[in-house]
Enzyme design. Structure first.
Site, mmCIF file in Angstrom:
data_model
loop_
_atom_site.group_PDB
_atom_site.id
_atom_site.type_symbol
_atom_site.label_atom_id
_atom_site.label_comp_id
_atom_site.label_asym_id
_atom_site.label_seq_id
_atom_site.Cartn_x
_atom_site.Cartn_y
_atom_site.Cartn_z
ATOM 1 N N LYS A 2 6.095 -13.693 -10.658
ATOM 2 C CA LYS A 2 6.817 -12.714 -11.306
ATOM 3 C C LYS A 2 6.257 -11.320 -10.665
ATOM 4 O O LYS A 2 7.361 -10.690 -10.390
ATOM 5 C CB LYS A 2 6.600 -12.863 -12.743
ATOM 6 C CG LYS A 2 6.989 -13.836 -13.350
ATOM 7 C CD LYS A 2 7.059 -13.812 -14.901
ATOM 8 C CE LYS A 2 5.345 -13.673 -15.432
ATOM 9 N NZ LYS A 2 4.568 -14.469 -15.271
ATOM 10 N N ARG A 9 -6.645 -16.700 -6.412
ATOM 11 C CA ARG A 9 -5.961 -15.319 -6.098
ATOM 12 C C ARG A 9 -7.032 -14.399 -6.354
ATOM 13 O O ARG A 9 -7.997 -14.461 -7.101
ATOM 14 C CB ARG A 9 -5.139 -15.312 -7.145
ATOM 15 C CG ARG A 9 -4.397 -13.930 -7.291
ATOM 16 C CD ARG A 9 -3.191 -13.761 -8.383
ATOM 17 N NE ARG A 9 -3.571 -13.839 -9.654
ATOM 18 C CZ ARG A 9 -2.728 -13.757 -10.921
ATOM 19 N NH1 ARG A 9 -1.280 -13.666 -10.265
ATOM 20 N NH2 ARG A 9 -3.130 -13.757 -12.100
ATOM 21 N N ARG A 25 6.933 -11.954 -23.814
ATOM 22 C CA ARG A 25 5.948 -13.008 -23.806
ATOM 23 C C ARG A 25 6.006 -13.934 -25.382
ATOM 24 O O ARG A 25 5.473 -14.812 -25.194
ATOM 25 C CB ARG A 25 4.625 -12.831 -23.560
ATOM 26 C CG ARG A 25 4.407 -12.890 -21.934
ATOM 27 C CD ARG A 25 3.048 -12.024 -21.618
ATOM 28 N NE ARG A 25 2.054 -12.719 -20.790
ATOM 29 C CZ ARG A 25 1.968 -12.171 -19.704
ATOM 30 N NH1 ARG A 25 2.454 -11.091 -19.228
ATOM 31 N NH2 ARG A 25 0.997 -12.683 -18.981
ATOM 32 N N ARG A 53 -4.451 -19.297 -20.708
ATOM 33 C CA ARG A 53 -3.242 -18.771 -20.498
ATOM 34 C C ARG A 53 -1.998 -19.575 -20.450
ATOM 35 O O ARG A 53 -0.975 -19.346 -20.933
ATOM 36 C CB ARG A 53 -3.406 -17.776 -19.245
ATOM 37 C CG ARG A 53 -4.277 -16.537 -19.263
ATOM 38 C CD ARG A 53 -4.842 -16.103 -18.192
ATOM 39 N NE ARG A 53 -3.611 -15.456 -17.662
ATOM 40 C CZ ARG A 53 -3.633 -15.309 -15.875
ATOM 41 N NH1 ARG A 53 -4.703 -15.863 -15.359
ATOM 42 N NH2 ARG A 53 -2.603 -14.423 -15.389
ATOM 43 N N ARG A 79 -9.644 -11.296 -11.082
ATOM 44 C CA ARG A 79 -9.475 -10.806 -12.492
ATOM 45 C C ARG A 79 -10.381 -12.001 -13.252
ATOM 46 O O ARG A 79 -10.405 -13.126 -12.948
ATOM 47 C CB ARG A 79 -7.951 -11.292 -12.565
ATOM 48 C CG ARG A 79 -7.076 -10.096 -12.061
ATOM 49 C CD ARG A 79 -5.660 -10.071 -12.321
ATOM 50 N NE ARG A 79 -5.034 -10.685 -13.543
ATOM 51 C CZ ARG A 79 -4.084 -10.996 -13.897
ATOM 52 N NH1 ARG A 79 -2.924 -10.580 -12.840
ATOM 53 N NH2 ARG A 79 -3.369 -11.361 -15.043
#
Ligand code: AMP
Length: 216
Positions: free
Chosen positions: A13, A127, A88, A171, A160
């Site tokens: 996104k 990532r 969300r 998540r 992160r």
């Protein structure tokens, strides 16, 4: 044009939102970016949000609504906005609808990015993210210089906290429990919701996004 980008963490996104915002010449409003900057700067907002973010939990709806309202009412968003990572929850969907009604605006489209969970976990665990410009990178290590020139100072790549395995699992669960119902919320209200297959190269997915929105 006001467009909501919906989809699980790691679906792309942020990356596609940035490109779409540039293409449409509108700002991208990413609540995750706003919150991470607040955490980095140690503001009251950051202090309030940090623990939930680190765990992979959602930040309270009221906090998100404050950020979203302010951003949408700003002159920068006069032509439109790409909403990345909002909404969300169904209360946030309600809140966005109310905010847009108050501003005399309408939601043009909801783009639903679809990727299977195995691929998402693979992406997120590989990532790193620039601690300044917040761009994601794959196949690059924490500690490297971001190296992207632009109008922001160069940052360092970090992993992160919420890209650690336990937080990733959390998540995904949060997405299934709290965010997936937003799909039905929009369907029930006849929103212009378009599904985008988000597996493939950046360019391929971007072409699908453009096709979904009728952009040439
Ligand atoms: P993101 O960068 O979109 O993956 O967001 C990172 C984290 O920020 C999320 O895991 C949440 O803790 C928080 N966050 C961002 N956007 C929202 C939102 N719309 N509602 C609740 N929490 C959010």
């Amino acid at each position: 044009m006001i467009i909501v980008l919906l989809g699980p963490p790691g679906a792309g996104k942020g990356t596609q939102g940035e490109r779409l915002a540039a293409r449409l010449d509108v700002p991208k409003i990413a609540t995750g970016d706003v919150l991470r900057a607040a955490v980095r700067d140690g503001t009251p907002l950051g202090l309030e949000a940090k623990a939930a973010m680190d765990r992979g939990d959602l930040v309270p709806d009221a906090v998100i609504m404050g950020i979203m309202k302010e951003a949408l009412a700003s002159p920068m968003a006069a032509k439109g906005a790409i909403l990345d990572g909002v909404v969300r929850t169904t209360p946030q969907a309600d809140g966005l609808a109310d905010t847009l009604a108050t501003l005399g605006r309408t939601l043009d489209a909801v783009l639903l990015f679809e990727v299977d969970e195995e691929e998402l976990v693979r992406r997120l665990s590989g990532r790193t993210t620039c601690d300044v410009c917040q761009r994601p990178f794959f196949g690059r290590e924490p500690g490297e210089a971001c190296g992207v020139d632009g109008d922001v100072p160069q940052g360092t790549l970090v992993r992160r906290k919420d890209d650690e395995p336990e937080a990733i699992r959390k998540r995904m669960q949060v997405y299934r429990d709290q965010t997936a119902p937003v799909i039905d919320w929009y369907s029930a209200r006849g929103a212009n919701m378009v599904r985008v297959d988000a597996i493939g190269s950046l360019e391929d997915v971007e072409a699908r996004v453009h096709a979904a929105l009728g952009l040439t």
